[in-house]
Enzyme design. Sequence first.
Site, PDB file in Angstrom:
ATOM      1  N   ASP A 440       0.704  -1.498  -0.477  1.00 36.13           N
ATOM      2  CA  ASP A 440      -0.225  -0.140   0.231  1.00 36.13           C
ATOM      3  C   ASP A 440       1.128   1.371  -0.068  1.00 36.13           C
ATOM      4  OD1 ASP A 440      -2.433   1.321   0.152  1.00 36.13           O
ATOM      5  OD2 ASP A 440      -3.110   0.509   1.927  1.00 36.13           O
ATOM      6  N   ASP A 504     -10.923   1.815  -3.575  1.00 36.09           N
ATOM      7  CA  ASP A 504     -11.689   1.127  -2.239  1.00 36.09           C
ATOM      8  C   ASP A 504     -13.240   1.346  -2.172  1.00 36.09           C
ATOM      9  OD1 ASP A 504      -9.297   0.705  -0.589  1.00 36.09           O
ATOM     10  OD2 ASP A 504      -8.604   2.516   0.617  1.00 36.09           O
TER      11      ASP A 504
HETATM   12  C1  DGJ Z   1      -5.753   2.008   2.020  1.00 35.44           C
HETATM   13  C2  DGJ Z   1      -6.141   0.552   0.427  1.00 35.44           C
HETATM   14  O1  DGJ Z   1      -6.796   0.739  -0.353  1.00 35.44           O
HETATM   15  C3  DGJ Z   1      -7.416  -0.602   2.257  1.00 35.44           C
HETATM   16  O2  DGJ Z   1      -7.425  -1.571   0.743  1.00 35.44           O
HETATM   17  C4  DGJ Z   1      -6.691  -0.386   2.983  1.00 35.44           C
HETATM   18  O3  DGJ Z   1      -5.765  -1.806   2.481  1.00 35.44           O
HETATM   19  C5  DGJ Z   1      -6.652   0.708   3.532  1.00 35.44           C
HETATM   20  N1  DGJ Z   1      -5.052   1.296   3.419  1.00 35.44           N
HETATM   21  C6  DGJ Z   1      -5.042  -0.223   4.868  1.00 35.44           C
HETATM   22  O4  DGJ Z   1      -5.056   1.239   5.186  1.00 35.44           O
END
Ligand code: DGJ
Length: 702
Positions: A440, A504
């Site tokens: 991430d 997300d």
């Molecule tokens: C951002 C990501 O896009 C999410 O899927 C998740 O992993 C969160 N970060 C966790 O902090």
Amino acid sequence: MASGAKLDGGGQTLLIGVREGRPHLDYWGPSLADRPDPRLTERAGPHGMLDAGEAFDLFPEAGVGFTGTPALQVSRPSGGFITQLAHQETRTRDGGLDLVLADARAGVEAVLSVNVDPATGVVAFRTRVRNLGAEPLRLDWVSPVALDLPDGEILGFGGRWAREFDVQRLRMGAGLWASEARTGRTSHHAPPFLVAGETGFGEDHGKVLALHLAWSGDHRMLVERLRDGRLQAQAGELFWPGEMILDPGALYETPTLYAALSDHGLNGLSDRLHPFVRDTILGGRLRDKPRPVHFNTWEAVYFRHELAELKALADSAAAVGAERFVLDDGWFKGRGDDTSSLGDWTPDPLKYPDGLGPLVAHVRGLGLEFGLWVEPEMANADSDLLRAHPDWILGESGRIQPLGRGQYVLDLTRPEVSEAIFGQIDALLAAQPIGYLKWDMNRDLTHPVSGGRPASHAQTRAVYALIDRLRTAHPGVEIESCASGGGRADYEILRRTDRIWTSDCNDPIERQSIQRTFSIFFPPEVMGAHVGPADSHTTARTTSLDLRAMTALFGHMGIEADVRAFAPRELEALASAIALHKALRLPLHGGRLVRQTPADPGAIAFAVIGEGAAVASLAQVETPRIAGAAPLRLTGLEPDTLYDVRLVNPPRRARAAMKRIPALVRGETVPATGRWIAHAGLPTPILRAGEIAVFHLSRSSA
Ligand code: DGJ
């Protein structure tokens, strides 16, 4: 003197001519047997401009009389900035060539590389600029090439967190359109993709040119109306002031600008880009490697990690068919929320008193692979890492910088920082049988400064190097590229990763359009697509399991919800959707994705077509405009193949929406040829907003 070269690939030809020392793209289109007389490319020179007219070519420079944005902008400390590069030689090789241009007086050499993929015709442009002078050379802008766009409309890509891959269609009038990311990542708001085409181009029609700058850092794409009416496009790295200074003899290499051309609209582009991604960007590594169905813990537990609960989730996930369990954010030392601990990549001793081992063993005992979330580029002030090394972050010392999610970006350009992060992740991978990393990156990089100098370029390269090093050390580990959802989706990151977290937003209504646009440039098997909870945390919308599951079916499928809270009927439906995905993985992840144009503008439809089999969906994302459901006229099927067609998900309570129910909608299997389906269409249920119909077509044995 005129000379030139001919490059062929994917049923197309590129003619590159050199006239008066300048490189020109004289032709790009369907294969040509002959080499036409280049005089037809000459243009009359109008009054009111320089005598030679606009000096627009493959690498236009102000110094040779180009009055638009030049492809190369450089300067010397002593003030010189004029360049007049002239062709020195053309080095040809299989499928490509290097055009060597140089200006001895300016002390600049530029080598333009053009490569045409023989199978797909996707063209890769890359340029290397070398400082041949005795003084430092400052680079302000280098676009690998400038391209003459088909005139009409452009499709600009944008969006935001949880609404990635939004597009806007623009008619270019006079002036300049630019899309810039200064956030140190590919970005949500200005991802480096562009399509330009003739007016009204659609999924299946119109001449279109696609461009993608494969770069995960700061960048700029521009389209400019030239004074003589032509449209030029350029794309390159966006340098911070004084960032790119070449010492004598030093070299700068641009990111690759990929381009594809089609006379058959956006689907024609995907027909070139998807196989190119599969074979060249991914190097074929996902072929014959079925994408395991994920279970991701994020929307099920967020930061609340409790071993017994996670084990129970893994049990439920395994029961519905998940094959890989990904432990998301919240597992490492002190991470109770998003304000601390990034940088300390060891299991939290309170949540995991015996380390990750017991959970990993449980998950693997269920037959699932174990995956782990990490954010290696970042650190919180509240972390052991930054307490020990407060100067390991990018930024200007003594200055307060705006934070994103309360975190700083680590200065990976410093070998000791990269080494420390590599050491931590390497140790994790060595300690446990972890098969997957979700990588991430959750903040905009606003102060890309290292040692007092701009370092956005070097940081981006350092991220690539870190991933490459980890991959070499752990070749069996797959990596997902995530940046607050889909903020890092590009071909250069994809070279070294296996999946992209698309967004997300797991709300399937939004996902339908996000996935539609994402799919122009990326094939479905790299598109992370999860079944989320019924109530979406990003949109506050409630959607049915059918829509959520049938939307995720078309990507690299996963679950991201507390499945223990699902009603038994929903669990059953989820399990059968996953079983269907597994049964259809071959065509879904290797077939031809053809975006459809349903009659109702409030519907989105896809078909994925494999050999003798296809899957198609029609999702009603808005209330239909008309009362009767128009048939779904599927394009892209093999015309002469006789298919057995069946509706996979006949509507429950069908009579509530329609009085008369066609045989196919009642659940009967109906044979039809591809030609007939394209002509007459498939009868569809009357879909209300939020409903979806999925059809399966298989070669009839009748
Ligand atoms: C951002 C990501 O896009 C999410 O899927 C998740 O992993 C969160 N970060 C966790 O902090």
